[in-house]
Design a protein around this motif. Structure first.
Motif: not given
Length: 244
Positions: A86-88, A131-132, A158-159, A217-222
């Protein structure tokens, strides 16, 4: 010998439609069971907006399933949990107000658009919470159920699942099940082969490194708005450990 249960916790029925038959056919040494939540455990909060302890929330889901279907903790070989990203993990500045969008929430590869400032604040809070909670669950490799350690692993689309399967981030909810049925009926190869094309890490790495790097990878940027998934590692996990 009675087969042990691999419990798969998912947000919606589409994940079950896409994965269940393949898992049943190819991993016959385990009984595959899906627990469809029809909500996102990672963003669920109560009416007082208290942030829940996510490990307690997932533990409660597992307990409820065991109680409902009369299983014991020792009957479980592992618990797998699949969530939509979800773009979190995007920064707050990429949640933007655009009053003329048709839907209340609209995902693109660069941003999440909402109609109002109030909705923007809600989505920013949702992203932070999700995210947390994801970070807590990624670091958690088991749940203690009645004093037994049951292996646990969190995976992502993802998304979202629809984005990975037919490249639509903003699928209408009422169309999802029909389109998932159609997708599986028309899939020429296996779902494992299809999803493998969207694994964002080197397939030659070890399972542990792939798992770690897929989340990095998922947590990086967008990247949590990009088309990708680490669900192919679920098949690898079953082959290497659960299936033994």
């Amino acid at each position: 010998m009675t087969k042990k249960v691999l419990l798969i916790i998912v947000e919606g029925q589409t994940e079950q439609i896409v994965l269940e038959n393949y898992l049943d056919e190819h991993f016959v040494n385990s009984t595959i069971r899906f627990d469809v939540q029809r909500e996102d455990i990672l963003t669920k909060w109560d009416s007082k907006k208290n942030i829940p302890n996510i490990k307690n929330s997932v533990g409660r889901v597992i307990h409820n399933y065991l109680e409902k279907y009369k299983f014991l903790a020792k009957d479980l070989t592992a618990v797998v949990h699949i969530t939509d990203a979800d773009g979190c993990f995007i920064a707050p500045e990429f949640v933007q107000v655009k009053s003329d969008i048709e839907q209340n929430l609209y995902y693109t590869e660069d941003a999440i658009f909402v109609k109002t400032e109030k909705r923007k604040e809600q989505i920013e809070q949702r992203n932070e919470m999700k995210a947390n909670n994801a970070k807590i669950l990624i670091a958690n490799d088991h749940f203690s159920i009645n004093r037994l350690k049951v292996p646990y692993q969190l995976f992502y689309f993802s998304t979202n699942l629809e984005h990975v399967l037919w490249n639509e981030r903003n699928e209408v909810a009422t169309e999802k099940i029909h389109k998932a049925d159609t997708f599986i009926d028309n899939l020429s190869g296996s779902i494992e082969e299809f999803l493998g094309e969207f694994l964002p890490v080197n397939a030659a790495l070890s399972y542990r490194k792939k798992m770690k790097e897929s989340w990095t990878f998922l947590m990086d940027g967008r990247n949590s708005l990009q088309r990708g998934t680490n669900v192919p590692l679920l098949f690898e996990m079953i082959k290497s450990s659960v299936q033994k």
